[in-house]
Scaffold this motif. Structure first.
Motif, PDB file in Angstrom:
ATOM      1  N   UNK A  62       1.847  -9.778 -13.516  1.00  0.00           N
ATOM      2  CA  UNK A  62       2.112  -9.701 -12.134  1.00  0.00           C
ATOM      3  C   UNK A  62       1.530  -8.347 -11.601  1.00  0.00           C
ATOM      4  N   UNK A  63       1.394  -7.402 -12.508  1.00  0.00           N
ATOM      5  CA  UNK A  63       0.693  -5.992 -11.960  1.00  0.00           C
ATOM      6  C   UNK A  63      -0.451  -6.375 -11.702  1.00  0.00           C
ATOM      7  N   UNK A  64      -1.327  -6.928 -12.637  1.00  0.00           N
ATOM      8  CA  UNK A  64      -2.876  -7.096 -12.622  1.00  0.00           C
ATOM      9  C   UNK A  64      -3.024  -8.055 -11.447  1.00  0.00           C
ATOM     10  N   UNK A  65      -2.337  -8.865 -11.291  1.00  0.00           N
ATOM     11  CA  UNK A  65      -2.453  -9.682 -10.021  1.00  0.00           C
ATOM     12  C   UNK A  65      -2.573  -9.060  -8.681  1.00  0.00           C
ATOM     13  N   UNK A  66      -1.592  -8.047  -8.607  1.00  0.00           N
ATOM     14  CA  UNK A  66      -1.583  -7.126  -7.414  1.00  0.00           C
ATOM     15  C   UNK A  66      -2.595  -6.351  -7.179  1.00  0.00           C
ATOM     16  N   UNK A  67      -3.270  -5.826  -8.370  1.00  0.00           N
ATOM     17  CA  UNK A  67      -4.581  -5.191  -8.464  1.00  0.00           C
ATOM     18  C   UNK A  67      -5.594  -5.969  -7.771  1.00  0.00           C
ATOM     19  N   UNK A  68      -5.680  -7.130  -8.313  1.00  0.00           N
ATOM     20  CA  UNK A  68      -6.816  -8.053  -8.002  1.00  0.00           C
ATOM     21  C   UNK A  68      -6.511  -8.538  -6.198  1.00  0.00           C
TER      22      UNK A  68
END
Length: 267
Positions: free
Chosen positions: A47-53
């Motif tokens: 979920x964190x990486x999707x937020x970065x993207x």
């Protein structure tokens, strides 16, 4: 913005010819402390990486994505600090760079989208007493209504610039220096790695972007000059060349873009 008065800027008190501004998480340190908390004691990596993207593609602001990340971390704040002090490691060459900067009147200013108490605690643990010679400008932390920061679910991030989509718009601080009169304005370096550095990317004389990270993708897309670094030994060597007059910021930026085009930037 009109011309800034140098006397009001802390990093100008020794009349430096160069100032090094830098991100903290994942730039000075090997890991991003906020990502580390989110991945391990918050809502997790995916979920964190999707937020970065989503930030890179402008589907969401960095401020909102980052607040969502921090809201998922509910341990008492003192426990969060200790957890990070126990786990976060310094770039192996940063301490050498910092000692060189102190010896050469090159102030180091940390501009971070993280939280000031965490950054200062980590710098003190990783660098020692000299860390107090580094100016830190970051976000804050506050207690939620009816709670203290040292109880479960008791704290939240408080942004430097809550009206900005960046939460902490680093360009605001950088422009205080870039708007100085030509005869006193220092050469400005900046090092970063990710989406929190997008507001700073255009505001400096030489941008160091970390190999293999999101900031390079942004700079290439937006045609922002940069040079690639893998660790602070690269930064130290390049800064020495420039300070000693053996190279220029323009040379370094051109070399960085050539490295990107040749596939040597790791993205």
């Amino acid at each position: 913005m009109g011309l800034q008065n140098a006397a009001t800027l802390p990093a100008m008190k020794t009349n430096p010819k160069f100032i090094f501004f830098t991100d903290f998480d994942g730039t000075i340190t090997m890991q991003d402390s906020n990502d580390f908390m989110t991945d391990n004691i918050g809502y997790g990596y995916e979920k964190r990486r999707q937020g970065n993207l989503d930030c890179l593609t402008e589907k969401v602001t960095f401020r909102d994505s980052f607040k969502d990340m921090m809201d998922s971390v509910t341990k008492p704040y003192s426990e969060c600090i200790q957890y990070l002090v126990d786990n976060i490691k310094l770039d192996p060459y940063f301490a050498e760079f910092f000692q060189w900067s102190l010896a050469n009147n090159i102030p180091v200013v940390v501009l971070s989208s993280g939280m000031e108490p965490i950054i200062k605690a980590l710098l003190k643990a990783l660098i020692g007493p000299d860390a107090e010679k580094m100016q830190v400008i970051a976000n804050f932390v506050g207690a939620r209504p009816g709670k203290t920061i040292d109880e479960e679910g008791g704290w939240e991030i408080l942004f430097q610039h809550p009206e900005s989509g960046f939460g902490h718009d680093k360009s605001i601080e950088l422009r205080k220096y870039s708007s100085l009169a030509t005869d006193v304005r220092p050469t400005m370096f900046y090092a970063g790695d990710g989406v929190s550095d997008l507001s700073a990317a255009r505001e400096t004389d030489l941008l160091f972007a970390k190999k293999g990270h999101d900031l390079i993708s942004y700079c290439a897309k937006e045609d922002v000059p940069f040079t690639v670094f893998e660790d602070w030994s690269t930064i130290l060597n390049k800064c020495k060349e420039i300070v000693e007059g053996k190279s220029t910021v323009q040379d370094a930026a051109r070399e960085g873009f050539e490295a990107y085009k040749s596939g040597a930037a790791g993205v």
